[in-house]
Motif scaffolding. Sequence first.
Motif, PDB file in Angstrom:
ATOM      1  N   THR A  69     -14.909   0.887  11.047  1.00 43.40           N
ATOM      2  CA  THR A  69     -14.183  -0.017  10.152  1.00 43.40           C
ATOM      3  C   THR A  69     -12.719  -0.144  10.554  1.00 43.40           C
ATOM      4  O   THR A  69     -12.173  -1.256  10.601  1.00 43.40           O
ATOM      5  CB  THR A  69     -14.284   0.478   8.705  1.00 43.40           C
ATOM      6  N   THR A  96      -6.120  -5.463   5.609  1.00 44.61           N
ATOM      7  CA  THR A  96      -6.682  -5.125   4.303  1.00 44.61           C
ATOM      8  C   THR A  96      -8.003  -5.846   4.048  1.00 44.61           C
ATOM      9  O   THR A  96      -8.992  -5.234   3.631  1.00 44.61           O
ATOM     10  CB  THR A  96      -5.677  -5.479   3.192  1.00 44.61           C
ATOM     11  N   TYR A  97      -8.029  -7.146   4.304  1.00 45.43           N
ATOM     12  CA  TYR A  97      -9.241  -7.925   4.062  1.00 45.43           C
ATOM     13  C   TYR A  97     -10.378  -7.474   4.979  1.00 45.43           C
ATOM     14  O   TYR A  97     -11.545  -7.478   4.581  1.00 45.43           O
ATOM     15  CB  TYR A  97      -8.977  -9.415   4.254  1.00 45.43           C
ATOM     16  N   ILE A 129     -10.869  -4.413   6.280  1.00 48.61           N
ATOM     17  CA  ILE A 129     -11.380  -3.122   5.805  1.00 48.61           C
ATOM     18  C   ILE A 129     -12.254  -3.315   4.570  1.00 48.61           C
ATOM     19  O   ILE A 129     -13.279  -2.656   4.392  1.00 48.61           O
ATOM     20  CB  ILE A 129     -10.213  -2.162   5.499  1.00 48.61           C
ATOM     21  N   ASP A 130     -11.855  -4.261   3.718  1.00 43.76           N
ATOM     22  CA  ASP A 130     -12.522  -4.458   2.432  1.00 43.76           C
ATOM     23  C   ASP A 130     -13.799  -5.299   2.536  1.00 43.76           C
ATOM     24  O   ASP A 130     -14.642  -5.253   1.639  1.00 43.76           O
ATOM     25  CB  ASP A 130     -11.539  -5.139   1.468  1.00 43.76           C
ATOM     26  N   ASP A 131     -13.963  -6.070   3.610  1.00 48.61           N
ATOM     27  CA  ASP A 131     -15.046  -7.051   3.660  1.00 48.61           C
ATOM     28  C   ASP A 131     -16.427  -6.385   3.701  1.00 48.61           C
ATOM     29  O   ASP A 131     -16.649  -5.418   4.426  1.00 48.61           O
ATOM     30  CB  ASP A 131     -14.892  -7.936   4.902  1.00 48.61           C
ATOM     31  N   PRO A 172     -17.916  -0.264   4.076  1.00 52.69           N
ATOM     32  CA  PRO A 172     -18.519  -0.896   2.888  1.00 52.69           C
ATOM     33  C   PRO A 172     -20.039  -0.969   2.950  1.00 52.69           C
ATOM     34  O   PRO A 172     -20.712  -0.791   1.922  1.00 52.69           O
ATOM     35  CB  PRO A 172     -17.903  -2.308   2.896  1.00 52.69           C
ATOM     36  N   SER A 209     -11.904   7.722  -0.612  1.00 54.51           N
ATOM     37  CA  SER A 209     -11.168   6.690  -1.348  1.00 54.51           C
ATOM     38  C   SER A 209      -9.810   7.209  -1.802  1.00 54.51           C
ATOM     39  O   SER A 209      -8.811   6.475  -1.770  1.00 54.51           O
ATOM     40  CB  SER A 209     -11.984   6.229  -2.562  1.00 54.51           C
TER      41      SER A 209
END
Length: 257
Positions: A67, A198-199, A201-203, A218, A237
């Motif tokens: 990631t 950020t996007y 890592i979060d996707d 994720p 987290s």
Amino acid sequence: MVGKALAKISGRIYLALIFIFLYAPIATLIVLSFNESRFRGKWGGFSLKWYESLFSSREIMDALWTTLLLAFLSALIATILGTMVSFAMNHMKKLPRMILMTVTNIPMLNADIVTGISLMLLFIALRYRMGFGSVLIAHITFNLPYVVLSVLPKLKQMNKSVFEAALDLGCDPKQAFFKVILPEISPAILSAFLICLTYSIDDFMISYFNCGTVETLPIAIYSMTRKKVSPEIYALSTIMFVVILTIILVSNAMESR
């Protein structure tokens, strides 16, 4: 006077409720990361065993490394390409710029599931093997609009005579770009890079349809939810939250200076 005091108190209560709503789940997650018990509803005492177990978990660490590598590469490439596109759009006439801006914004305005399935069908049509490369291309695709939206307004605000003045003072075009233009827009470029990071890592959705055998964090967490989320994820987290909070505090401190 009484009305103003009540308005002030109610405003503070409202603000406090918003912060509680935003950060109470994160605080709960941090507390659970130090819980000796595996069960969320039972407090078994303070322990660091989930942090120790986290770094010994090959599955989670592999997903985390994938990631982070994917996020860094996609953010870097998207920032470079998006900055180049922004320079090109800044020198276009109004109508072509509006058309290109509309096309650029489509991946951002589209639902993630539409973008993910569309890219998957494209890779299948091109017979491109699903894997790290396909996910990287997908992440670059949805990150590009955010770079353009960050860098292009900064270019529009910049005085157009600055570049010409640098040339008049003895700079060649290359020196004028790296010594004058780039430092001027560097805050926007840095912001775009961090947004993309950020996007990426979060996707989940776009990565899920284009990952092949590659497993991002994720996707790894999603696969755990079918059974039960491991407490090691709480520890991970918490570490990510502390790292991001530290970066924000350091960045704000540097800006204040």
